[in-house]
Write a protein that holds these residues in place. Structure first.
Motif, PDB file in Angstrom:
ATOM      1  N   VAL A  15      -0.060   6.265   0.205  1.00  0.00           N
ATOM      2  CA  VAL A  15      -0.129   5.807   1.607  1.00  0.00           C
ATOM      3  C   VAL A  15      -0.770   6.845   2.545  1.00  0.00           C
ATOM      4  O   VAL A  15      -1.414   6.486   3.525  1.00  0.00           O
ATOM      5  N   ALA A  68      10.198   0.487   3.442  1.00  0.00           N
ATOM      6  CA  ALA A  68      11.402  -0.210   3.911  1.00  0.00           C
ATOM      7  C   ALA A  68      12.108  -0.826   2.702  1.00  0.00           C
ATOM      8  O   ALA A  68      13.331  -0.783   2.586  1.00  0.00           O
ATOM      9  N   ALA A 278       0.917  -2.966   5.715  1.00  0.00           N
ATOM     10  CA  ALA A 278       1.561  -2.018   6.636  1.00  0.00           C
ATOM     11  C   ALA A 278       0.802  -0.701   6.731  1.00  0.00           C
ATOM     12  O   ALA A 278       1.236   0.217   7.431  1.00  0.00           O
ATOM     13  N   TYR A 283       0.756   6.457   9.640  1.00  0.00           N
ATOM     14  CA  TYR A 283       1.975   6.198   8.870  1.00  0.00           C
ATOM     15  C   TYR A 283       2.804   7.484   8.681  1.00  0.00           C
ATOM     16  O   TYR A 283       4.019   7.491   8.836  1.00  0.00           O
TER      17      TYR A 283
HETATM   18  C1  7N6 Z   1       3.367   1.148   2.107  1.00  0.00           C
HETATM   19  C2  7N6 Z   1       4.104  -0.121   1.717  1.00  0.00           C
HETATM   20  C3  7N6 Z   1       7.622  -1.220   2.488  1.00  0.00           C
HETATM   21  O1  7N6 Z   1       8.514  -1.737   1.835  1.00  0.00           O
HETATM   22  O2  7N6 Z   1       6.047  -1.958   0.879  1.00  0.00           O
HETATM   23  C4  7N6 Z   1       6.182  -1.504   2.150  1.00  0.00           C
HETATM   24  O3  7N6 Z   1       7.846  -0.484   3.449  1.00  0.00           O
HETATM   25  C5  7N6 Z   1       5.317  -0.352   2.560  1.00  0.00           C
HETATM   26  C6  7N6 Z   1       2.770   1.144   3.468  1.00  0.00           C
END
Ligand code: 7N6
Ligand code: NDP
Length: 309
Positions: A15, A68, A278, A283
């Motif tokens: 990420v 999350a 997301a 981030y």
């Molecule tokens: C990476 C994925 C989550 O559960 O899968 C997503 O937060 C985030 C941005």
């Protein structure tokens, strides 16, 4: 918890670059260092910030997931080992809200078709009744937490009437009617868009099976930004192939990466994205804010923010 050293696991590089987070956490009253997940590199750590789960984490005191969704982690094993798990819920509403707004607008305004045609240098106007406007349509958002909130804000902004489904039917601003989980069918029955924003847990695994999919309108679209396991993917393929529903926008899949052999890649009214709904350049800053707050809490004898178990 006597916190002296936090590892930033290299898996966060899915990420963002790990060093960005290490830098953003500078100045904390604990050491923060990049680790590669091996027991050796974790030796002096009490905690780790990570994307993946690793066996070696069971020897730590606290694991913070940069996601999350914590479906990769076993509550039973963590509790048995006395390890605290915290997650990153609360930071995704804006990005996922914009992702869902993009998905519904692309489907209605037929932009997924235009983009595909452009790649072939093909000038092909849509049929007279192919394109439509989303204003005045109904969407059902299944899951009204951090993701749901961001989605509801964008969809209502587009003039869409929103109903929702959650475990306990407490009202939610902008949502006309909130149904409890047991009344899922009532929630989705009239929706042109059904948007999934629930965690993958025992109660939601394969929640969207052939029976629920067939309770959707024939001109409805399924939008999944939750987890692939919330949908029975072969039932979804059947529902799309038989015209039981009109299409889908899918960011998450039963198996990721989505195998090359999946029929979903080639379907006209299916938009596939690689679990990136997301992703945002900031981030790591959001993660740093949660970790900083957790360190503050731990040092005053409290538990980390967003503790899951
Ligand atoms: C990476 C994925 C989550 O559960 O899968 C997503 O937060 C985030 C941005
Ligand atoms: P939250 O915990 O903030 O919200 C979860 C929502 O789901 C709540 O409204 C909760 O109900 C509801 N819910 C839980 N179980 C059920 C059920 N059985 N039936 C109906 N509703 C249910 O989580 P987030 O919004 O932060 O994230 C949700 C999930 O989305 C994550 O677990 C993750 O898997 C996924 N996700 C995917 C991302 C991506 O990149 N595509 C990004 C971020 C998250 P109640 O309000 O009553 O508690």
């Amino acid at each position: 918890m006597n916190l002296e050293r936090i590892g930033v696991d290299e898996s966060v590089s899915t990420v963002f670059p790990p060093e960005k987070l290490v830098e953003a956490l500078s100045g904390l009253p604990v050491e923060v260092e990049r680790v590669d997940g091996s027991p050796d590199s974790l030796a002096d750590c009490q905690a780790v910030v990570t994307f993946v789960n690793r066996e070696a984490f069971l020897d730590l005191e606290w694991v913070h997931s940069i996601q999350a969704g914590v479906d990769r982690f076993s509550r039973e094993r963590f509790e048995e080992a006395g390890v605290v798990l915290s997650n990153s819920t609360g930071i995704h509403g804006d990005a996922i809200g914009e992702t869902v707004a993009t998905q519904v607008l692309m489907l209605a305004r037929r932009f997924h078709v235009h983009v595909a045609n452009q790649r072939r240098r093909e000038w092909s106007q849509p049929g007279w009744d192919d394109a439509w406007t989303v204003a005045g349509e109904q969407a059902c958002v299944v899951g009204l937490g951090g993701l749901g909130r961001g989605i509801v804000d964008r969809l209502t902004g587009l003039g869409i009437d929103v109903v929702g489904v959650r475990r306990t039917p407490t009202p939610e601003p902008g949502v006309d009617r909130v149904y409890p989980a047991e009344r899922l069918h009532d929630g989705i029955a009239d929706a042109r868009f059904v948007v999934l924003a629930v965690p993958l847990v025992e109660e939601t695994r394969n929640l969207f099976d052939d029976e629920v999919l067939s309770a959707m309108r024939e001109d409805a679209y399924l939008v999944n930004v939750a987890r692939g396991g919330v949908v029975d993917q072969s039932a979804l393929v059947d529902a799309l192939e038989s015209g039981e529903i009109a299409g889908a926008a899918l960011d998450v899949f039963e198996t990721e990466p989505l195998p090359e052999s999946s029929p979903l890649w080639e379907m006209d009214d299916v938009i596939v994205s690689p679990h990136c709904g997301a992703f945002i350049d900031e981030y790591y800053r959001h993660i740093a804010a949660i970790v900083r707050e957790s360190v503050r809490r731990v040092q005053t004898g409290d538990e980390p923010a967003n503790r899951v178990f």
